[in-house]
Structures are given as structure tokens and as C-alpha cells.
Design an enzyme around this catalytic site. Structure first.
Site, short mmCIF file in Angstrom:
data_model
loop_
_atom_site.label_atom_id
_atom_site.label_comp_id
_atom_site.label_asym_id
_atom_site.label_seq_id
_atom_site.Cartn_x
_atom_site.Cartn_y
_atom_site.Cartn_z
N CYS A 185 0.82 -1.23 0.00
CA CYS A 185 0.00 0.00 0.00
C CYS A 185 0.84 1.27 0.00
CB CYS A 185 -0.95 0.02 1.19
SG CYS A 185 -2.47 -0.87 0.90
N CYS A 186 1.96 1.22 -0.69
CA CYS A 186 2.80 2.43 -0.76
C CYS A 186 3.31 2.55 -2.20
CB CYS A 186 3.96 2.30 0.23
SG CYS A 186 4.94 3.80 0.38
#
Ligand SMILES: Cc1ncc(COP(=O)(O)O)c(C=O)c1O
Length: 614
Positions: A506-507
Site C-alpha cells: 500500500c505504498c
């Protein structure tokens, strides 16, 4: 527009604390030299009788810690160099986290784990009290209301935010806090000439911050490095004329600048000074700041964030389950001088409105309007019994009052076990440098490194809590230098009782910068049906599409670190294959306890093997 003018003053920059110097212990089994596996797995690494002694010591220390916390936070008794809590971490682990005895938990960035005492005290409060819906006016409701009010203040103080200057809005998690800010800006932006707001975000942002750009009609800009942010802050007007920055906020336009205090991928910590610089910039008076502290707050105190209200972020989000393991609850901390901008949002629900007309005309009266009046000019105005606070205007529907009750217990238990977030910061900093050094030292027989660790400053930040949290992002390489699929690493680790996370984490900006992807490669991965979770395609043309992440928490121990290192050694070096052989985790009910620091390194390695390899 009066509502968008902020008070500005020069931010007072704090002197930086000296970096922590750690004397690394003798690194065990360096360079792939692994002692033979012990023939009999150990059930527990604790000598007989020691648990009883520790229990006794623990209760004495617990009492000492409690009274110490209440009476005098300055008087800290001498502790051994590697002890950062008044109760030894192995004792804490033994007594408070028996449910962690099933493996080596290294996904604290996903969530940390709750203490037994927290669940016990929460259950006790639930068993012995009658709590009603705080929106009602009866006795049980009043009791819940009182809990909510007192925990709100307790949480602010825990985070180091003075309730005089900051309000705390309970939300489900950090993402909900971010979305509340984003929705409010979108609503307000409809009243601007461009009918939109400018959004600037750092490439290290979590996906939940990246999503805000979709509410801006394309007026967003991703800062690709810290240097680019610094240049923008040094001279925003100049950058506005630069073609690269033609998405900059217009001089009078509404803007929001967001970044994480800590990257959820690499654990890198970003400068906290940027929020103050935005506020003190004459050209950015209508640009507000949103600091995402979901990852930072896990192992760092936030008092530096909130110390000076003039330079603090306008909005800050946290997820409490990442700090305490439970409850699953989050908060948006709002600087009171800036909070009025959120109260201009359009939506209202039960709890955020005082009057609503449905028939014969549609009008309503928001609590937000009164909340704004209550803080006119940043000074609390007395409107008698009908004045509202910023949180009254933003908490739609019934609050998660049972979770809020649990949060109060979580804070109390946390203080008792760890004393302070500063202690946790020192403890996790010391463990993360141990993990980093040991991972760096793992090499194949031909000298090639096993671990490719992703760190923007070549690992120099490890040991310095201003620059690095307790998280390591990496990929593994075989002896020929080929990447081992991260999904295989996570799967094999999981089967061996080591719990890490892998994938895109999630980055999106952080991952593809670390992997040195170009935009076309991302397109290629997408067209090849890669997804950013653990089910994605780990390697495309021999290059990884994600990473493995190991992260430590307040109750992590050296044994956790050593056990994970031992797992990596045994699986990927001793077996020496790019397709590692799976080792069943034979001793699943072991206890990760290792209080006897006098034992030799060799014993430690054996112990770690008992843990990881059965
Ligand atoms: C830096 C950061 N921001 C935001 C989030 C999202 O948090 P939540 O899922 O609790 O909303 C996370 C979660 O890992 C995070 O690490």
C-alpha cells in the site's frame, strides 16, 4: 475568505536529540556460518524456576512502574544498557502476550498485538457497568458520555497534544480520518472559482493518502523527493511559474499538502518541520497540512508533532490498533485554529446536526456552525449550554463508545507496561539496528548478499529514530544474484512460523521508487495482470514487483530478531537453493523467552533454531 486565513508564526525548530549509539553485540553466525541444528527442539527457552522469579520481580516492578508513572516521571532507575522498560521485555512478553507464543510475529506495521491485561480490564469494565448510547439522556448513556469525554482527553494527552489547542475526532481508522478531511475540502472547494482544491502529496504516501487526488479534478501534484518538497517550500511562488509545477496551488486557491510521518513501506521517517514551514509561508496561507502518523505513532512519541501549535499539522491521523493492538479505532487530531474548515462540509448525520426539516422545506442547523462560533479567533467563546466543539460537528452517528472505553484501558495498560512511548522508541530502535545489521551480514558462500534492503540512505538512518522506524523492506537474492519471489518468501516464512508481509505494501510511490521502476514498467505489470497484494506476480523479467516487510513492535525481543535471522540463514543459505526447501515448524508451542543473557551466543543460535526450524 476569512475561513481560510490561518495564524502564522515562525516555527521554533527543536534541537535534534543525539542519535542513539548502540554497541552491537557479537553478531551471531555471520556470513552464512551456521551451527548445526539442535537434535531436540526446546519447549521453552526459559530455565526452570526463572519464570517464578520473573513473575515475582514483575509484580514488584509493575507496582513500581505504576507509582513511578503517577508520581515522578523523571526518576528512572538504572537499567541495563539493552533494557528500556522498567519491566524486562521478556517478562512483559511472558505474562502479557502468551498468545504470541505461536511464532515470530514481525508484522507490527500491519497491527501490533494487544496485551492480556488490556483485554482483562476491558472485559471487567464491560462486565461491571451498564453503558448506554451516549446520544440518550439516561444514566447509562451519561456514563458512556463521560467515558467518551474522558478518553478523548486522555488520548490527546497520550499523543502529546494539548486539549487547549487540539481536538480529537474519533474515526474508524486513519483512512477514515483522511477521507473526512478530503470530503470537507471537496465540499468547500465547490465554493471556489476553480470549484476544486489543489492537493500536493509526497511519493512515500500510503494509498489512502494518494486517493485524495481523485477529488481534485486533476489539480494534484506528487512530490517525488524530499528535495523537491524543500525547493517548493523555499520558494513556492517561483515554483508556481515553473512548468513542472503548474499544478501548484494558485495564490489565493485552497490547498492541502499531505505526507506520512513514516513510510509504511521502508520505515523511513520524514521531516516534521514541513508543516510549520507551510504555515509560515506567506504564499501558502490557504494551503493546509495533513500529516499521516499511522506508522509513526506505532513506535514513536508524537509530542514533537504537537509541541508547538503554530507549527503543528492542521490535521493528523492515527490508527490506535497500530499502537495498542486493540481497539480497532482511529482518530483525526485537529488543530483548533484550523478546524473550522472541516465544519463547512455538507454531509450531516445523527449527532452532527441540531435541527433538520424534512417536510415543507429542507433546512437544517449544523453543530459545525456553532463549533465554528465557539472557537472564533481561536479562542473558546462561551455560548452557554448550546456551544459545540469541533468533534461534535464531525462525528456522524453513534460513536463506537465500547471501543472508546477500551482505548482508555489500552492507554493505562500501555503506561504500566512500557512507561512511555520514548521507551518504546529506544527499545525498537535498538532492535531494528540489530535486525538490519544481521540481515546485512547474511551472505551466500560466494560472498553475495542474501538481502537487498531498501533504504534511501544506505541504512545510515538505522539507530537514529529521527530518520528511521522499526521497519525493514527487503527482497532476497539467491547465490547467483537472482531475486527470490517475495510471495515465496512470505509463504515459506509463514509455514515456518515467521509472520511478515509482502507485496506492494500500500505504498505505490515508495515501492516503485525503491524498485527503480519507470512508468512504462508499471503499465507492463498492470497489463500482465499484476496486483499489488501478495497474490500479485512477484517477478516480471526477473525484477521484483514488491517487497517483503518485517516490522517490530513494543514487545518484540532480541529472540524474535535472532529467530528470524536464523530462519533466513537456514532456509536460504544453508539449504543454498533459489527454490528453498520448506522446513516445517515442528515446535509451534514454544515460548519466545530468553531472559538469560549470560548464555553464550552459540546457545542463542541453537535456541533460535529451536524456534524456527524445529
Ligand atoms: C502510513 C500509513 N498510513 C495510512 C494507513 C492506513 O491505516 P488504516 O488502514 O488503519 O486506515 C497505514 C496502514 O498501514 C499506514 O501505515
Amino acid at each position: 475568505m476569512a475561513a481560510t486565513i490561518k495564524s502564522a508564526s515562525s516555527p521554533a525548530l527543536e534541537p535534534l536529540p543525539p542519535p542513539l549509539t548502540l554497541v552491537p553485540e557479537t553478531v551471531i553466525a555471520m556470513n552464512g556460518t551456521v551451527p548445526s541444528r539442535p537434535s531436540t527442539p526446546r519447549r521453552s527457552l526459559v530455565p526452570r524456576g526463572l519464570i517464578t522469579r520473573l513473575r515475582h520481580r514483575s509484580s514488584t516492578l509493575k507496582a513500581a512502574a505504576t507509582s513511578h508513572h503517577k508520581e515522578n516521571r523523571e526518576e528512572i532507575p538504572d537499567l541495563p544498557d539493552d533494557e528500556f522498560y522498567q519491566i524486562p521485555v521478556y517478562t512483559i512478553r511472558e505474562l502479557e502476550y502468551p498468545h504470541m507464543g505461536q511464532g515470530v510475529y514481525l508484522d507490527h506495521s500491519g497491527t501490533t498485538i494487544y496485551a492480556k491485561s488490556l483485554i482483562d480490564s476491558f472485559a471487567e469494565r464491560m462486565r461491571t457497568n451498564l453503558y448506554g448510547n451516549p446520544h440518550s439522556a439516561n444514566g447509562p448513556a451519561e456514563k458512556s458520555g463521560h467515558v467518551v469525554d474522558s478518553v478523548r482527553e486522555k488520548a490527546l494527552r497520550f499523543l502529546g497534544a494539548d486539549p487547549k489547542h487540539f481536538d480529537l475526532v474519533f474515526v474508524a481508522n486513519s483512512t477514515a480520518g483522511i477521507k473526512l478531511v478530503a470530503d470537507s475540502f471537496r465540499d468547500l472547494a465547490e465554493k471556489t472559482r476553480s470549484r476544486s482544491f489543489w492537493y500536493g502529496y509526497h511519493k512515500d504516501c500510503h494509498t489512502s493518502l494518494v486517493g485524495v487526488r481523485e477529488l481534485t479534478n486533476g489539480q494534484s501534484h506528487c512530490f517525488e523527493s524530499d528535495v523537491e518538497v524543500e525547493q517548493w517550500l523555499d520558494n513556492p511562488e517561483l515554483h508556481g511559474e515553473d512548468r513542472r509545477y503548474d499544478l501548484n496551488p494558485r495564490p489565493q486557491g485552497l490547498g492541502l499538502f499531505a505526507y506520512p510521518g513514516q513510510s509504511n513501506m521502508s520505515g523511513r521517517r520524514l521531516p516534521l518541520s514541513w508543516t510549520g514551514r507551510v504555515r509560515s509561508s506567506a504564499a501558502l496561507q490557504n494551503t493546509y497540512t495533513l500529516l499521516d502518523c499511522a506508522a509513526l505513532a506505532m513506535t514513536s512519541p508524537l509530542h514533537k508533532v504537537f509541541k508547538d501549535p503554530d507549527s503543528a499539522p492542521d490535521f493528523t491521523c492515527v490508527s490506535f490498533y497500530k499502537i495498542f493492538g486493540f481497539p480497532d479505532l482511529g482518530a483525526l487530531i485537529v488543530r483548533k485554529d484550523s478546524g473550522h474548515i472541516l465544519t463547512l462540509r455538507k454531509y450531516f448525520g445523527g449527532g452532527t446536526v441540531t435541527m433538520v426539516s424534512v417536510l415543507g422545506g429542507t433546512w437544517h442547523k449544523l453543530k459545525g456552525r456553532d463549533a465554528t462560533d465557539s472557537f472564533a479567533g481561536g479562542i473558546r467563546q462561551d455560548h452557554g449550554e448550546h456551544s459545540y466543539e469541533i468533534h461534535d460537528a464531525l462525528e456522524d452517528g453513534t460513536l463506537p463508545f465500547h471501543s472508546i472505553l477500551a482505548l482508555g484501558e489500552a492507554i493505562d495498560v500501555h503506561y504500566k507496561l512500557y512507561g512511555s512511548m520514548d521507551n518504546i522508541s529506544r527499545h525498537t530502535t535498538s532492535l531494528s539496528i540489530r535486525l538490519y545489521q544481521k540481515m546485512r551480514s547474511l551472505t551466500h558462500a560466494n560472498g553475495r548478499h542474501l538481502c537487498h534492503i531498501y533504504s534511501e540512505d544506505d541504512g545510515n538512518g538505522f539507530g537514529d529514530p529521527r530518520r528511521q522506524g522499526a521497519t525493514i523492506a527487503f527482497n532476497l537474492l539467491d547465490s547467483k544474484g537472482y531475486y527470490i519471489p517475495y510471495s515465496d518468501v512470505e509463504k515459506i516464512a509463514n509455514e515456518n512460523g515467521c509472520y511478515v508481509r509482502s507485496g506492494g505494501i500500500c505504498c505505490p510511490g515508495g515501492i516503485f521508487t525503491a524498485l527503480e521502476y519507470e512508468p512504462w514498467q508499471l503499465q507492463r505489470a498492470f497489463s500482465a495482470h499484476h496486483t499489488c497484494g501478495p497474490d500479485g506476480i512477484s517477478l516480471i523479467q526477473q525484477l521484483p514487483t514488491g517487497v517483503v516487510r518485517a516490522s517490530l513492535g513494543a514487545m518484540s525481543t532480541k529472540t524474535d530478531v535472532d529467530a528470524f535471522i536464523s530462519f533466513l540463514q537456514w532456509t536460504f543459505l544453508v539449504q543454498g537453493s533459489s527454490k528453498p526447501i520448506q522446513l516445517p515448524f515442528a515446535e509451534r508451542d514454544y515460548q519466545v523467552t530468553n531472559p538469560d543473557r549470560r548464555q553464550s551466543d552459540a546457545t542463542l543460535v541453537c535456541a533460535a533454531h529451536a524456534v524456527t526450524c524445529g
